[in-house]
Design a protein around this motif. Structure first.
Motif, PDB file in Angstrom:
ATOM      1  N   UNK A  37     -63.417 -40.284  46.571  1.00  0.00           N
ATOM      2  CA  UNK A  37     -62.198 -39.954  47.304  1.00  0.00           C
ATOM      3  C   UNK A  37     -62.049 -40.846  48.519  1.00  0.00           C
ATOM      4  N   UNK A  38     -60.856 -40.834  49.062  1.00  0.00           N
ATOM      5  CA  UNK A  38     -60.602 -41.511  50.328  1.00  0.00           C
ATOM      6  C   UNK A  38     -59.729 -40.604  51.184  1.00  0.00           C
ATOM      7  N   UNK A  39     -59.947 -40.694  52.481  1.00  0.00           N
ATOM      8  CA  UNK A  39     -59.265 -39.839  53.440  1.00  0.00           C
ATOM      9  C   UNK A  39     -58.768 -40.740  54.569  1.00  0.00           C
ATOM     10  N   UNK A  49     -53.357 -38.505  54.960  1.00  0.00           N
ATOM     11  CA  UNK A  49     -53.294 -38.277  53.519  1.00  0.00           C
ATOM     12  C   UNK A  49     -54.692 -38.418  52.932  1.00  0.00           C
ATOM     13  N   UNK A  50     -54.843 -37.943  51.703  1.00  0.00           N
ATOM     14  CA  UNK A  50     -56.139 -38.061  51.020  1.00  0.00           C
ATOM     15  C   UNK A  50     -55.895 -38.152  49.519  1.00  0.00           C
ATOM     16  N   UNK A  51     -56.866 -38.726  48.826  1.00  0.00           N
ATOM     17  CA  UNK A  51     -56.782 -38.864  47.373  1.00  0.00           C
ATOM     18  C   UNK A  51     -58.169 -38.744  46.765  1.00  0.00           C
ATOM     19  N   UNK A 108     -60.054 -44.979  57.789  1.00  0.00           N
ATOM     20  CA  UNK A 108     -60.076 -44.774  56.341  1.00  0.00           C
ATOM     21  C   UNK A 108     -61.507 -44.462  55.942  1.00  0.00           C
ATOM     22  N   UNK A 109     -61.740 -43.248  55.452  1.00  0.00           N
ATOM     23  CA  UNK A 109     -63.062 -42.836  54.995  1.00  0.00           C
ATOM     24  C   UNK A 109     -63.088 -42.869  53.476  1.00  0.00           C
ATOM     25  N   UNK A 110     -64.153 -43.439  52.937  1.00  0.00           N
ATOM     26  CA  UNK A 110     -64.335 -43.529  51.491  1.00  0.00           C
ATOM     27  C   UNK A 110     -65.656 -42.856  51.149  1.00  0.00           C
TER      28      UNK A 110
END
Length: 172
Positions: A37-39, A49-51, A108-110
């Motif tokens: 995921x990424x945040x 947003x996040x995915x 951006x966190x991954x």
């Protein structure tokens, strides 16, 4: 003016088309690097947003901790004579996380596991960060000349909300 005062005065504003474009970029990012995921958050810890697979995480807590960790790391950087570090990385037994500074106001966190190569995350994160910076700059340029009717409408909405609260709870 301090960084926190500057952030409060210049809050991030995204239009629907900006968020749609950001979402497309992040979805492409996840597909390319095969992360979990990424945040995307602002430096204050507010979720943009996040995915991906974020259901297992308490996102409010994650966002707050990411912002706090980045702020602490900025102080470490200053102690070492750097302005700030632009990338943080933490490796766990199962999962790892990389946090990139995007522009001067977002993170951006991954989150990824051993199926994903760290080098790939680093490489694609740099490219995606530049793409996001361009989206943010375009959005900021639009913000400088907002439609006056939109601003007036927002002001009237705020006044109506205040009046409604006064009616419900009574005014002093």
């Amino acid at each position: 003016m301090s960084d926190s005062q500057n952030l409060k005065l210049n809050r991030l504003i995204f239009y629907k088309e900006d968020v749609d474009l950001i979402d497309k970029v992040l979805q492409m990012f996840l597909k390319q690097c095969q992360a979990k995921c990424c945040i995307l958050i602002d430096k204050e810890g507010h979720l943009i947003t996040h995915h991906g697979e974020t259901q297992a995480y308490e996102l409010d807590t994650v966002c707050t901790l990411l912002a706090g960790t980045f702020a602490a790391t900025r102080e470490w950087a200053r102690l070492l004579g750097e302005e700030e570090f632009s990338v943080l990385f933490h490796k766990g037994k199962k999962d790892s996380i990389q946090v990139n500074l995007v522009g001067d106001r977002t993170l951006l966190a991954v989150i990824f596991d051993d199926r994903t190569q760290l080098g790939l995350v680093k490489l694609i994160s740099e490219k995606i960060s530049k793409r996001l910076e361009k989206i943010f700059a375009d959005s900021e340029n639009r913000k400088e000349n907002p439609d006056d009717s939109m601003v007036e409408g927002i002001a009237k909405l705020g006044e109506a909300a205040d009046d409604l609260l006064d009616n419900i709870f009574g005014s002093d």
